[in-house]
Design a protein around this motif. Sequence first.
Motif, PDB file in Angstrom:
ATOM      1  N   GLN A   1       7.302 -54.966 -21.613  1.00 11.98           N
ATOM      2  CA  GLN A   1       6.793 -55.700 -20.407  1.00 11.98           C
ATOM      3  C   GLN A   1       5.743 -54.834 -19.741  1.00 11.98           C
ATOM      4  O   GLN A   1       6.208 -53.558 -19.436  1.00 11.98           O
ATOM      5  CB  GLN A   1       8.129 -55.589 -19.576  1.00 11.98           C
ATOM      6  CG  GLN A   1       7.609 -56.561 -18.130  1.00 11.98           C
ATOM      7  CD  GLN A   1       9.317 -56.897 -17.533  1.00 11.98           C
ATOM      8  OE1 GLN A   1      10.363 -56.592 -17.953  1.00 11.98           O
ATOM      9  NE2 GLN A   1       9.161 -57.433 -16.353  1.00 11.98           N
TER      10      GLN A   1
ATOM     11  N   LEU B   1       3.698 -53.782 -16.633  1.00 11.26           N
ATOM     12  CA  LEU B   1       3.612 -54.008 -15.086  1.00 11.26           C
ATOM     13  C   LEU B   1       2.187 -53.285 -14.559  1.00 11.26           C
ATOM     14  O   LEU B   1       2.282 -51.914 -14.813  1.00 11.26           O
ATOM     15  CB  LEU B   1       4.778 -53.403 -14.329  1.00 11.26           C
ATOM     16  CG  LEU B   1       5.991 -54.053 -14.703  1.00 11.26           C
ATOM     17  CD1 LEU B   1       7.108 -53.362 -13.942  1.00 11.26           C
ATOM     18  CD2 LEU B   1       6.192 -55.524 -14.692  1.00 11.26           C
TER      19      LEU B   1
ATOM     20  N   GLN C   1       2.278 -58.473 -16.464  1.00  8.86           N
ATOM     21  CA  GLN C   1       2.214 -58.892 -15.227  1.00  8.86           C
ATOM     22  C   GLN C   1       1.289 -58.122 -14.247  1.00  8.86           C
ATOM     23  O   GLN C   1       1.492 -56.805 -14.023  1.00  8.86           O
ATOM     24  CB  GLN C   1       3.907 -58.866 -14.700  1.00  8.86           C
ATOM     25  CG  GLN C   1       4.943 -59.807 -15.529  1.00  8.86           C
ATOM     26  CD  GLN C   1       6.068 -59.431 -14.813  1.00  8.86           C
ATOM     27  OE1 GLN C   1       7.031 -58.739 -15.566  1.00  8.86           O
ATOM     28  NE2 GLN C   1       6.402 -60.145 -13.847  1.00  8.86           N
TER      29      GLN C   1
ATOM     30  N   ASN D   1       1.208 -59.041 -10.655  1.00  9.89           N
ATOM     31  CA  ASN D   1       1.100 -59.932  -9.468  1.00  9.89           C
ATOM     32  C   ASN D   1      -0.141 -59.575  -8.487  1.00  9.89           C
ATOM     33  O   ASN D   1      -0.148 -58.226  -8.182  1.00  9.89           O
ATOM     34  CB  ASN D   1       2.484 -59.957  -8.983  1.00  9.89           C
ATOM     35  CG  ASN D   1       2.877 -60.798  -7.698  1.00  9.89           C
ATOM     36  OD1 ASN D   1       1.888 -60.979  -6.973  1.00  9.89           O
ATOM     37  ND2 ASN D   1       3.923 -61.268  -7.794  1.00  9.89           N
TER      38      ASN D   1
ATOM     39  N   TRP E   1       0.530 -56.819  -6.132  1.00  8.43           N
ATOM     40  CA  TRP E   1       0.942 -55.278  -6.413  1.00  8.43           C
ATOM     41  C   TRP E   1      -0.485 -54.648  -6.244  1.00  8.43           C
ATOM     42  O   TRP E   1      -1.154 -54.473  -7.468  1.00  8.43           O
ATOM     43  CB  TRP E   1       1.346 -55.475  -7.975  1.00  8.43           C
ATOM     44  CG  TRP E   1       2.791 -56.034  -8.067  1.00  8.43           C
ATOM     45  CD1 TRP E   1       3.597 -56.264  -7.283  1.00  8.43           C
ATOM     46  CD2 TRP E   1       3.347 -56.163  -9.320  1.00  8.43           C
ATOM     47  NE1 TRP E   1       4.688 -57.025  -7.580  1.00  8.43           N
ATOM     48  CE2 TRP E   1       4.553 -57.085  -8.917  1.00  8.43           C
ATOM     49  CE3 TRP E   1       2.983 -56.386 -10.588  1.00  8.43           C
ATOM     50  CZ2 TRP E   1       5.409 -57.574  -9.786  1.00  8.43           C
ATOM     51  CZ3 TRP E   1       3.847 -56.670 -11.582  1.00  8.43           C
ATOM     52  CH2 TRP E   1       5.116 -57.323 -11.181  1.00  8.43           C
TER      53      TRP E   1
ATOM     54  N   PRO F   1       9.538 -53.970  -9.241  1.00  6.09           N
ATOM     55  CA  PRO F   1       9.575 -54.743 -10.731  1.00  6.09           C
ATOM     56  C   PRO F   1      10.112 -53.932 -11.729  1.00  6.09           C
ATOM     57  O   PRO F   1      11.050 -54.467 -12.773  1.00  6.09           O
ATOM     58  CB  PRO F   1       8.315 -55.333 -10.694  1.00  6.09           C
ATOM     59  CG  PRO F   1       7.157 -54.417  -9.893  1.00  6.09           C
ATOM     60  CD  PRO F   1       8.126 -54.012  -8.530  1.00  6.09           C
TER      61      PRO F   1
ATOM     62  N   ASP G   1      13.935 -54.159 -11.233  1.00  4.20           N
ATOM     63  CA  ASP G   1      14.209 -55.572 -11.862  1.00  4.20           C
ATOM     64  C   ASP G   1      14.339 -55.420 -13.548  1.00  4.20           C
ATOM     65  O   ASP G   1      15.289 -55.920 -13.903  1.00  4.20           O
ATOM     66  CB  ASP G   1      13.678 -56.504 -11.225  1.00  4.20           C
ATOM     67  CG  ASP G   1      13.607 -56.466  -9.752  1.00  4.20           C
ATOM     68  OD1 ASP G   1      14.816 -55.807  -9.070  1.00  4.20           O
ATOM     69  OD2 ASP G   1      12.686 -57.093  -9.246  1.00  4.20           O
ATOM     70  N   ALA G   2      13.242 -54.918 -13.946  1.00  2.84           N
ATOM     71  CA  ALA G   2      13.287 -54.976 -15.318  1.00  2.84           C
ATOM     72  C   ALA G   2      14.469 -54.145 -15.935  1.00  2.84           C
ATOM     73  O   ALA G   2      15.033 -54.473 -17.041  1.00  2.84           O
ATOM     74  CB  ALA G   2      11.939 -54.429 -15.937  1.00  2.84           C
TER      75      ALA G   2
END
Length: 781
Positions: free
Chosen positions: A306, A308, A326, A328, A331, A340, A343-344
């Motif tokens: 993932q 970020l 990701q 966003n 961010w 995040p 959360d991950a």
Amino acid sequence: MGTHRAPPLILLTILSALLAAPLVLIPAPYRAIYPLVLVCAAAVWIYGGIAARLALVVVAAALGPLLWRLMEEGGAAEASAVLAATGVDGTVVYLRQFVLDGAPRLAWALLPCVVLLGFAIAALATRLLAPWGSPELSWDARTTQRTEEGLAPRRIAFVLLALIALALALPRLRAQQWEARNAWRLTHRVREDDARFLARVHAGAVALDRAPIAGRRDVDVVLYVGESSSRWSWSLYGYPRATNAPLVRAATGNRMVAFTGAVAPPGVAHVPPPYGLSSLGFLFRREGERVVPLVHVLARADVSTQWLSNALKPWTYDSVLTGPRQANGIWRNDADLVAPLRDALREQGRGSRLVVLDGYAGHFPWCQGVPAAQRVVWDDWMARLPDVAIYGHAPPRRAALDCYDSAVQYTSAVLGDAMRVVDEAPRPTILIFVPDRGEDAWGQAGRYGDARDLRETDVPLLVYANGAFGERYPDALANARRNREQPVASAWVYDAVLDAFGLAGSAGAQGDRRLSILDASYDPHAADSATLAATGVAAAAAQRAQIESQRGGRFCAHRSNSLFKFFRGRISYDCVEMDVVLDSSARGDGPAYVYHPPVVNPGLPLYELLGNAGVPRHGLWLDVKNLTERNALPFLAKLSTLVPAELRGSVLVETSNESLARSPALRAIDDSGFVTSYYLPTELGCTCALSLAGECAREMARLAPALSGSAFRGLSFDARGRSLARTLRAELTPQPVLNTWTPMDRCPDGSRAAPLPDAARDSLLAEVQKYLVKVQSAFDY
């Protein structure tokens, strides 16, 4: 309407001479355009009014620093590269921090001086040409009665002069224009190279091996990719500013390891460094023409990825290299990635995960990557130092330095937050921080200058694990601590990530345990010679070998009399020499400053320097210019609190004060473990190099009884005085250690200083405790 009287000829002549003198005597980068400016100024004087003349002087003063920088070697290329890469906003910051800030006073003054000289020459010419029929101009040109007959020849003359001036300036202007255009083209080329690399990776992905492989299924790895972070600006590595204050808690524990020898790939002078994902060598492994992405190998082991990313990062991304990404739109600061990340790591999955934090703080302009509320207004020891104490003779760019240091501290704060998230993670989790490259914030606008320095290749590399990882895989952290002093390429983080997942093999795309800093078998020499050279490890290993083994720590960097020169010397030899002037008041217990009289004291305090920057591992050479009975004991008291007992045997205290030979104060310095050394005058060494008889013999006969049995444990001398030192040493009891330096000053007879032949130097190195070496630096003082 009346007119002002023109100045007398004698006054105009004297004024012209006075204005011309500094232009002739003082070299300036924009000297080539002086004739062109002179002609323009003369034209404005004759054809313009007072307002036009004043405007020209003001414009010349305002443009002076810009033209100074653009006409310097590499200046036009740097400015062009900044404009091409950062646009107008970045260029405005560049003009403020690297053109106006730190510009020499001459840059502001010389161009207006040329304009004024043009005015004076124009006024003088009109006075001298008047008797030959050219209508004389009054001091106020607006009241001058011009005739068409007088104007035409004058205009022709001006056109001819302008053409000549342009012809004189054209070669230099064309060179600068070519330099700027080439930098612009190269800046765009690295982006094109990155696009071609991504296309090649994407095209080759279909042919990659997809057979499943087995690895750990209970581990998460966080890979924090920093932006343009130099180890030289991290307080964890000795920088005397609290740029890593947010990491103090982690640094005091046993679960963070800071590697001291990590290097990014070396750059090439005048060529921009790689750009984009192609610059992150730890995301892929090349096998001939094939490129194997890290995420592909992880996917074969059922490890998900993932990514970020800071939304402001302008790179082109491809999921073949990054996995699902990701970014966003909200961010926009690196700190926005922490939530995040939490959360991950809290997600309950069936397999292991790699989470990548892609930061942007550290990219030029440096302050723009830091939220306004978190930009540091530095009010520390460094902030109170004079410019020359930090930069020496180099241009001081304090605003740029403060912005970069603020970016490093902000990165440290985000990294500290990420470490706390790792601590909270329910699974065994390890975090690896590695930047894409370093940054030369001390000397140029980041990657856009054409010089390539160690500050651009020496990078921080940190490993941090939560308690669960430390308990389940204690060997990984133990191996990291064992390897922390080894040279390591940032590209080998590829192997460390695979090793953390239990995937690293013996070689190839699946990684090499011998290149993993988490493995007991780590060996930087396991890579082939081409890889060692390309990654920068070969150069780092050679430098370390020279410091550690080849010369046994004998070399010291000469005259490290500015803060940044101190760091340059420490990196080069881990030993520095400084000239020290102690307090000469009646008490003798005041501050000591680092400088070599008769130069002006730059305001670099010795005790604060050592207290904030520390003592180099291989020691110090302190050339104390005014050590006396009165100030020796206060000096010793302060030095003893700053130098650990185990390092004092490598700290040389040198003085030319022969009267201290039997002094209890000097004996106290010696008894405290420091090495006291008597300076043998260079003039005497030069004399004795010619003959040990005559004046040399008389002086040795005087010195031998004075120094024998004294508190002096060493003799210091210019290498040309080695015959003097060897002969005198043989007559002293106990025999002192010898300390010398490469010849740097002329002898009294005018003979030039020259380096010793290799054989003579190597022979002398075998005899001496320390050997001073001249290290060229922009920060000399």
